[in-house]
Scaffold this motif. Structure first.
Motif, PDB file in Angstrom:
ATOM      1  N   SER A 156      10.009  -1.071  -4.460  1.00 34.82           N
ATOM      2  CA  SER A 156       8.963  -2.019  -4.846  1.00 34.82           C
ATOM      3  C   SER A 156       8.709  -3.031  -3.736  1.00 34.82           C
ATOM      4  O   SER A 156       7.559  -3.354  -3.423  1.00 34.82           O
ATOM      5  CB  SER A 156       9.374  -2.743  -6.132  1.00 34.82           C
ATOM      6  N   ALA A 157       9.776  -3.531  -3.133  1.00 33.42           N
ATOM      7  CA  ALA A 157       9.623  -4.527  -2.070  1.00 33.42           C
ATOM      8  C   ALA A 157       8.821  -3.965  -0.901  1.00 33.42           C
ATOM      9  O   ALA A 157       7.957  -4.648  -0.335  1.00 33.42           O
ATOM     10  CB  ALA A 157      10.994  -4.994  -1.593  1.00 33.42           C
ATOM     11  N   GLU A 158       9.074  -2.717  -0.540  1.00 35.56           N
ATOM     12  CA  GLU A 158       8.362  -2.099   0.592  1.00 35.56           C
ATOM     13  C   GLU A 158       6.879  -1.935   0.289  1.00 35.56           C
ATOM     14  O   GLU A 158       6.022  -2.331   1.087  1.00 35.56           O
ATOM     15  CB  GLU A 158       8.986  -0.732   0.911  1.00 35.56           C
ATOM     16  N   LEU A 159       6.571  -1.366  -0.853  1.00 41.98           N
ATOM     17  CA  LEU A 159       5.176  -1.105  -1.183  1.00 41.98           C
ATOM     18  C   LEU A 159       4.393  -2.395  -1.422  1.00 41.98           C
ATOM     19  O   LEU A 159       3.258  -2.554  -0.951  1.00 41.98           O
ATOM     20  CB  LEU A 159       5.074  -0.189  -2.407  1.00 41.98           C
ATOM     21  N   ARG A 160       4.999  -3.348  -2.134  1.00 40.31           N
ATOM     22  CA  ARG A 160       4.311  -4.606  -2.426  1.00 40.31           C
ATOM     23  C   ARG A 160       4.068  -5.408  -1.146  1.00 40.31           C
ATOM     24  O   ARG A 160       3.004  -6.013  -0.970  1.00 40.31           O
ATOM     25  CB  ARG A 160       5.110  -5.432  -3.421  1.00 40.31           C
ATOM     26  N   ALA A 161       5.055  -5.424  -0.258  1.00 45.64           N
ATOM     27  CA  ALA A 161       4.897  -6.174   0.994  1.00 45.64           C
ATOM     28  C   ALA A 161       3.746  -5.612   1.817  1.00 45.64           C
ATOM     29  O   ALA A 161       2.955  -6.368   2.407  1.00 45.64           O
ATOM     30  CB  ALA A 161       6.196  -6.134   1.793  1.00 45.64           C
ATOM     31  N   LEU A 182       1.115  -3.910   0.655  1.00 47.78           N
ATOM     32  CA  LEU A 182      -0.144  -4.195  -0.031  1.00 47.78           C
ATOM     33  C   LEU A 182      -0.579  -5.644   0.164  1.00 47.78           C
ATOM     34  O   LEU A 182      -1.763  -5.943   0.349  1.00 47.78           O
ATOM     35  CB  LEU A 182      -0.008  -3.888  -1.524  1.00 47.78           C
ATOM     36  N   GLU A 183       0.370  -6.556   0.165  1.00 47.04           N
ATOM     37  CA  GLU A 183       0.053  -7.973   0.283  1.00 47.04           C
ATOM     38  C   GLU A 183      -0.250  -8.380   1.722  1.00 47.04           C
ATOM     39  O   GLU A 183      -1.032  -9.309   1.966  1.00 47.04           O
ATOM     40  CB  GLU A 183       1.210  -8.807  -0.261  1.00 47.04           C
ATOM     41  N   ARG A 193      12.222  -4.709   7.947  1.00 45.16           N
ATOM     42  CA  ARG A 193      11.484  -5.710   7.184  1.00 45.16           C
ATOM     43  C   ARG A 193      10.527  -5.033   6.220  1.00 45.16           C
ATOM     44  O   ARG A 193       9.842  -4.061   6.596  1.00 45.16           O
ATOM     45  CB  ARG A 193      10.721  -6.634   8.133  1.00 45.16           C
ATOM     46  N   PRO A 194      10.463  -5.472   4.967  1.00 43.01           N
ATOM     47  CA  PRO A 194       9.603  -4.823   3.971  1.00 43.01           C
ATOM     48  C   PRO A 194       8.160  -4.708   4.435  1.00 43.01           C
ATOM     49  O   PRO A 194       7.580  -5.657   4.970  1.00 43.01           O
ATOM     50  CB  PRO A 194       9.724  -5.744   2.750  1.00 43.01           C
ATOM     51  N   GLY A 195       7.586  -3.535   4.236  1.00 44.48           N
ATOM     52  CA  GLY A 195       6.198  -3.279   4.593  1.00 44.48           C
ATOM     53  C   GLY A 195       6.004  -2.678   5.964  1.00 44.48           C
ATOM     54  O   GLY A 195       5.011  -1.987   6.214  1.00 44.48           O
ATOM     55  N   HIS A 196       6.958  -2.910   6.869  1.00 47.11           N
ATOM     56  CA  HIS A 196       6.782  -2.456   8.249  1.00 47.11           C
ATOM     57  C   HIS A 196       6.895  -0.935   8.369  1.00 47.11           C
ATOM     58  O   HIS A 196       6.138  -0.310   9.129  1.00 47.11           O
ATOM     59  CB  HIS A 196       7.809  -3.137   9.155  1.00 47.11           C
ATOM     60  N   ALA A 197       7.828  -0.327   7.649  1.00 52.11           N
ATOM     61  CA  ALA A 197       7.988   1.127   7.731  1.00 52.11           C
ATOM     62  C   ALA A 197       6.762   1.845   7.179  1.00 52.11           C
ATOM     63  O   ALA A 197       6.320   2.864   7.732  1.00 52.11           O
ATOM     64  CB  ALA A 197       9.246   1.558   6.976  1.00 52.11           C
ATOM     65  N   LEU A 198       6.173   1.323   6.112  1.00 54.16           N
ATOM     66  CA  LEU A 198       4.969   1.932   5.544  1.00 54.16           C
ATOM     67  C   LEU A 198       3.794   1.772   6.493  1.00 54.16           C
ATOM     68  O   LEU A 198       2.953   2.671   6.613  1.00 54.16           O
ATOM     69  CB  LEU A 198       4.663   1.320   4.179  1.00 54.16           C
ATOM     70  N   ALA A 235      -8.307   4.261   5.504  1.00 54.21           N
ATOM     71  CA  ALA A 235      -7.530   3.073   5.157  1.00 54.21           C
ATOM     72  C   ALA A 235      -7.619   2.738   3.674  1.00 54.21           C
ATOM     73  O   ALA A 235      -6.616   2.421   3.032  1.00 54.21           O
ATOM     74  CB  ALA A 235      -7.995   1.886   6.004  1.00 54.21           C
ATOM     75  N   GLN A 236      -8.815   2.803   3.109  1.00 52.52           N
ATOM     76  CA  GLN A 236      -8.968   2.462   1.701  1.00 52.52           C
ATOM     77  C   GLN A 236      -8.299   3.502   0.808  1.00 52.52           C
ATOM     78  O   GLN A 236      -7.648   3.156  -0.187  1.00 52.52           O
ATOM     79  CB  GLN A 236     -10.452   2.347   1.343  1.00 52.52           C
ATOM     80  N   ALA A 237      -8.437   4.783   1.154  1.00 49.79           N
ATOM     81  CA  ALA A 237      -7.796   5.839   0.366  1.00 49.79           C
ATOM     82  C   ALA A 237      -6.279   5.710   0.426  1.00 49.79           C
ATOM     83  O   ALA A 237      -5.587   5.935  -0.582  1.00 49.79           O
ATOM     84  CB  ALA A 237      -8.236   7.213   0.867  1.00 49.79           C
ATOM     85  N   PHE A 238      -5.747   5.352   1.584  1.00 53.23           N
ATOM     86  CA  PHE A 238      -4.307   5.169   1.714  1.00 53.23           C
ATOM     87  C   PHE A 238      -3.841   4.001   0.848  1.00 53.23           C
ATOM     88  O   PHE A 238      -2.819   4.095   0.150  1.00 53.23           O
ATOM     89  CB  PHE A 238      -3.943   4.921   3.182  1.00 53.23           C
ATOM     90  N   ARG A 239      -4.579   2.918   0.879  1.00 51.71           N
ATOM     91  CA  ARG A 239      -4.226   1.755   0.062  1.00 51.71           C
ATOM     92  C   ARG A 239      -4.233   2.110  -1.424  1.00 51.71           C
ATOM     93  O   ARG A 239      -3.321   1.723  -2.164  1.00 51.71           O
ATOM     94  CB  ARG A 239      -5.202   0.610   0.345  1.00 51.71           C
ATOM     95  N   GLU A 240      -5.235   2.849  -1.844  1.00 47.38           N
ATOM     96  CA  GLU A 240      -5.303   3.243  -3.258  1.00 47.38           C
ATOM     97  C   GLU A 240      -4.143   4.156  -3.640  1.00 47.38           C
ATOM     98  O   GLU A 240      -3.630   4.083  -4.761  1.00 47.38           O
ATOM     99  CB  GLU A 240      -6.644   3.927  -3.527  1.00 47.38           C
ATOM    100  N   SER A 241      -3.709   4.992  -2.720  1.00 37.71           N
ATOM    101  CA  SER A 241      -2.550   5.853  -2.996  1.00 37.71           C
ATOM    102  C   SER A 241      -1.276   5.025  -3.115  1.00 37.71           C
ATOM    103  O   SER A 241      -0.436   5.286  -3.974  1.00 37.71           O
ATOM    104  CB  SER A 241      -2.399   6.904  -1.896  1.00 37.71           C
ATOM    105  N   VAL A 242      -1.134   4.037  -2.252  1.00 38.30           N
ATOM    106  CA  VAL A 242       0.036   3.149  -2.355  1.00 38.30           C
ATOM    107  C   VAL A 242       0.025   2.443  -3.705  1.00 38.30           C
ATOM    108  O   VAL A 242       1.073   2.317  -4.361  1.00 38.30           O
ATOM    109  CB  VAL A 242       0.054   2.127  -1.193  1.00 38.30           C
ATOM    110  N   GLU A 243      -1.131   2.006  -4.135  1.00 30.47           N
ATOM    111  CA  GLU A 243      -1.238   1.340  -5.444  1.00 30.47           C
ATOM    112  C   GLU A 243      -0.906   2.307  -6.580  1.00 30.47           C
ATOM    113  O   GLU A 243      -0.193   1.945  -7.529  1.00 30.47           O
ATOM    114  CB  GLU A 243      -2.652   0.787  -5.620  1.00 30.47           C
ATOM    115  N   ARG A 244      -1.401   3.556  -6.481  1.00 27.32           N
ATOM    116  CA  ARG A 244      -1.132   4.556  -7.528  1.00 27.32           C
ATOM    117  C   ARG A 244       0.349   4.865  -7.625  1.00 27.32           C
ATOM    118  O   ARG A 244       0.937   4.902  -8.704  1.00 27.32           O
ATOM    119  CB  ARG A 244      -1.910   5.847  -7.236  1.00 27.32           C
TER     120      ARG A 244
END
Length: 510
Positions: A268-273, A275-276, A293-298, A315-324
């Motif tokens: 959760s920390a990785e994906l949320r970081a 997205l934010e 650091r959270p978010g950097h690997a993604l 970019a938008q499709a990738f973001r939506e997949s991360v959200e899904r």
């Protein structure tokens, strides 16, 4: 009613050696049963998929259960294509057909060539094959699969190979080229290279589906698909490949959730970081990204996808997949720790079913695909979904230090076996006592290289007088090690290194 491609009526059903039909049984059904009854197929139940059963604390997939599930997904996709609109069906026919039984057979066979200890075992056997044994094209699991089907296993018609139809043999060619054919080609940017070749083709392809010694057979089976371009999979191979991706992306997450490896907090920390903070992360230079650091690997994963596959990465499709994935996997499945109860099992099953259905219903067929894709591919959304699901698997399972330590020990076994058998076969006083199967394999592989020298003398222009014998011996050693289960590799290494305490039991079946 299952769809049958018309184009398979000529060419694809041919065998290298003609066999009488028994009870008018479908040729492709004969093939799939030959694969399922093969000892190489049975062996997969004792070969690691990602982590070994002994170290998991719960039931996990092995190569056999993975192959069975890939087969089921592949068949479902093929049937959907057969029930598609008329224009899609015509295109499928034009490109060579997509028979559900052929894709099942290819899926059942696709991991036959994997050596002990999962993908790290494959990498180490390749390093040893090229370094210690001096095989120019090394080892590759997909090439080994093709070699098993066409040379190492046997059937009533021939002692060398299973004499499968051309369609089924072609369907296992995920990477329809040899390693060395890329060395002579001009340098190309990564986005211009087929998936699997790697970024430095001058060093040879990273992934490939035939060794030099089996290249003529690969060319022969592909010749019955004239509308498939160079370096492109047949439709049935593409479906198998997609099904493999789907099963790997979904079922392995199932395993690691049950095993308690995937934890809500870290994923959760990785994906949320990301997205934010994706906007600010996107401004960082590559050297400034720190995977700890959270978010950097993604962010690194997104950049790699964009660099290699700009034809589809969005970019938008990738973001939506991360959200899904964040919503369904992290907040949904991982939000409740697995406790072994019925409710937890139902949650895992529901998650797996939803994602398998979503991904396998997204496939599309294209007449002129990009070199980075295939004639059959995942839809744009599903493609991004698989990238994110695989990221979770890679980041939070494969990169764990405890797994890495375990795997490092296993790679030493692969190297030890290769060095031990190589030294034994080159011991003038004791080579004759080597395992009978290994000695037979040396003789057979050496004859294959003699045949290759006659067919492609240019490959041997720089070779010395003993090169054919040396290559045959090295290839036989690789074939031998790749045929072991995890447990056999451990036992035989103990025998070779003098640490076994149960001589007769450990040495049985050599």
């Amino acid at each position: 009613m299952e769809y049958r491609a018309k184009t398979h009526q000529s060419g694809g059903r041919d065998r290298a050696i003609a066999e009488p039909s028994l009870n008018d049984e479908d040729e492709f059904r004969v093939d799939i049963e030959r694969i399922r009854f093969s000892p190489y197929f049975s062996r997969l139940s004792s070969v690691t998929q990602v982590i070994p059963q002994a170290g998991s604390g719960t039931l996990v997939h092995n190569r056999l259960t993975h192959s069975l599930k890939v087969s089921a997904v592949a068949r479902s996709i093929a049937i959907r294509l057969g029930n598609a609109d008329e224009s899609t069906r015509r295109l499928v026919d034009h490109l060579g057909g997509c028979d559900p039984v052929v894709v099942q057979a290819a899926a059942a066979a696709h991991d036959l060539g994997h050596p002990p200890f999962g993908h790290l075992g494959e990498l180490e056997l390749d390093r040893v094959a090229r370094g210690t044994l001096n095989l120019p094209d090394g080892f590759e699991g997909n090439a080994q699969t093709f070699r098993i089907l066409t040379a190492l296993d046997s059937c009533d018609a021939t002692a060398r190979g299973m004499n499968l139809t051309r369609a089924v043999r072609a369907a296992v060619l995920k990477y329809p080229w040899t390693r060395n054919e890329w060395r002579a080609l001009a340098p190309l940017a990564p986005e211009m290279l087929p998936r699997g070749v790697g970024t430095d083709p001058a060093a040879g392809a990273l992934k490939y589906s035939a060794y030099d010694v089996d290249a003529h057979e690969m060319a022969d089976v592909l010749s019955v698909f004239p509308n498939i371009g160079q370096h492109q999979q047949t439709l049935e191979s593409s479906v198998m490949d997609i099904a493999d991706d789907i099963a790997y992306a979904v079922h392995d997450l199932d395993d690691f959730y049950r095993a308690g490896v995937l934890q809500y907090t870290s994923v959760s920390a990785e994906l949320r970081a990301w997205l934010e903070h994706s906007a600010s992360l996107g401004q960082l230079k590559q050297a400034e990204l720190d995977a700890r650091r959270p978010g950097h690997a993604l962010e690194q994963t997104w950049r790699r996808a964009l660099a290699k596959d700009p034809w589809i990465a969005d970019a938008q499709a990738f973001r939506e997949s991360v959200e899904r994935v964040g919503h369904d996997l992290v907040d949904g499945l991982l939000g409740v720790p697995y406790d072994g109860g019925l409710e937890a099992d139902r949650a895992v099953t529901a998650f797996t079913r939803r994602w398998i259905e979503r991904l396998q219903t997204s496939v599309t067929v294209e007449q002129t695909p990009t070199v980075r894709s295939g004639h059959v591919r995942l839809g744009d959304e599903a493609w991004h979904d698989v990238i994110v699901l695989k990221f979770v698997h890679s980041r939070f399972v494969l990169e764990r230090p405890d797994l890495a330590v375990y795997q490092r020990g296993q790679t030493r076994i692969i190297r030890s076996l290769a060095e031990g058998f190589h030294n034994w076969l080159n011991d003038p006083d004791d080579a004759g006592r080597a395992p009978r199967r290994l000695l037979d394999s040396v003789e057979a592989a050496t004859q294959e290289y003699r045949n290759l020298r006659e067919l492609s003398p240019e490959l041997f222009r720089q070779a010395g007088p003993d090169e054919v014998q040396r290559l045959g011996q090295s290839r036989a050693i690789v074939d031998y090690i790749a045929s072991f289960t995890d447990a056999q590799a451990v036992s035989l290494n103990a025998l070779l290194t003098g640490t076994a305490d149960n001589l007769w039991e450990a040495g049985r079946g050599l």
